[in-house]
Design an enzyme around this catalytic site. Structure first.
Site, PDB file in Angstrom:
ATOM      1  N   ARG A 168       0.804  -1.222   0.000  1.00  0.00           N
ATOM      2  CA  ARG A 168       0.000   0.000   0.000  1.00  0.00           C
ATOM      3  C   ARG A 168       0.845   1.285   0.000  1.00  0.00           C
ATOM      4  O   ARG A 168       0.392   2.324   0.481  1.00  0.00           O
ATOM      5  CB  ARG A 168      -0.966   0.003   1.184  1.00  0.00           C
ATOM      6  N   SER A 217     -11.340   0.465   2.060  1.00  0.00           N
ATOM      7  CA  SER A 217     -10.707   0.005   3.297  1.00  0.00           C
ATOM      8  C   SER A 217     -10.132   1.187   4.074  1.00  0.00           C
ATOM      9  O   SER A 217      -9.380   1.988   3.522  1.00  0.00           O
ATOM     10  CB  SER A 217      -9.595  -0.995   2.987  1.00  0.00           C
ATOM     11  N   GLU A 287      -5.266   3.654   5.745  1.00  0.00           N
ATOM     12  CA  GLU A 287      -5.117   3.453   4.305  1.00  0.00           C
ATOM     13  C   GLU A 287      -5.771   4.614   3.554  1.00  0.00           C
ATOM     14  O   GLU A 287      -5.350   4.977   2.459  1.00  0.00           O
ATOM     15  CB  GLU A 287      -5.744   2.120   3.884  1.00  0.00           C
TER      16      GLU A 287
END
Length: 295
Positions: A168, A217, A287
């Site tokens: 990520r 998310s 995130e």
């Protein structure tokens, strides 16, 4: 006195960003700029003698704009940056192209490896920036290189290795705007590709609150854990602060129930991080990006 560079594209002052985000919250951009093309963007960056702060904006799918808005210039690359073309057995894709649109293009042209994009909201540029992934695949698996421009107006190229993809995230310089992404092509069967895309869509619709005002998310999965399990274990499924809540369907998704502020969402996320850490000793990392000023 604010002096803006002379451009061919479009400026808007005190521009409401709320309607551009999936959460439908947040304040205004001091200046909103949509460049006509990459040369127009370069011209703006070179002329930015006042060193106005710059933020880039994609599809607004994984971001919270704080209620105080954004100081300086918000740059959004429009349709002129979303082209898809074949060159030398590679796909060259503009960074503002939606992940979903590229997935559909690849299915129509029997190109495999892009099926997972149908389940990832947002743009190609944003996907590279966070090494977005789902259903066993990530951007690092399909990217050959990117073409970008830095805030000084220099065009740059980064290979997959130079990008330094991580979970990520990546190792790219911060003051960078991705313009194009080069992907490798692997031929497949259109019908099989479509079947896989349908499987992904069905899985998303049954496990994620895709019809709600959400941003995907909320937290990255810590090594060895799943964020939703930690949140659930801490008793926070459905937990609410103001107009924001953790989804009952998937508790790693935050939802604007209709009247949430950006502060509600950020406070909720920070509260969840605190309680999960107290409950399990694991520190969740955001995130979702949070940018802008507090009121």
């Amino acid at each position: 006195m604010l002096i803006l560079p002379i451009v061919k594209g479009e400026y808007k002052k005190d521009y409401n960003l709320k309607h551009l985000t999936w959460f439908k919250v947040g304040g205004n951009a001091e200046i909103f700029f949509k460049p006509l093309d990459s040369e127009d963007l370069k011209s703006f960056l070179i002329q930015n003698k006042q060193k106005l702060p710059i933020k880039t904006f994609g599809a607004g799918s994984n971001i919270i704009i704080r209620d105080g808005g954004i100081e300086g210039v918000v740059i959004k690359l429009g349709q002129n940056f979303s082209n898809i073309e074949f060159i030398d057995n590679h796909l060259i894709v503009g960074s503002s192209c939606l992940n979903y649109n590229l997935a559909k293009f690849c299915q129509a042209n029997a190109i495999s490896g892009f099926e997972f994009l149908v389940g990832i909201p947002g743009t190609i540029g944003g996907g590279v920036a966070m090494n977005a992934g789902a259903y066993g695949s990530e951007f690092k698996d399909i990217v050959v290189q990117i073409e970008a421009i830095d805030f000084a107006g220099n065009f740059l190229t980064f290979t997959n290795e130079a990008i330094g993809f991580k979970y990520r995230s990546n190792n790219l310089p911060k003051n960078l705007i991705i313009l194009k992404v080069v992907f490798k092509i692997n031929k497949g069967d259109s019908e099989n590709i479509l079947l896989r895309m349908n499987e992904i869509n069905n899985a998303r619709s049954s496990t994620q609150p895709i019809k709600e005002r959400t941003g995907g998310s909320t937290f990255a999965n810590p090594e060895g854990h799943k964020s939703w399990e930690l949140i659930d274990k801490a008793g926070l499924r459905g937990y609410r602060i103001g107009g924001a809540s953790m989804s009952e369907l998937h508790c790693n998704f935050m939802i604007n129930n209709g009247d949430a502020t950006a502060k509600d969402l950020e406070d909720l996320g920070d509260f969840v991080r605190q309680k999960v850490c107290e409950d399990s000793g694991v520190k969740l990392e955001w995130e979702i990006k949070r940018i802008g000023r507090h009121p």
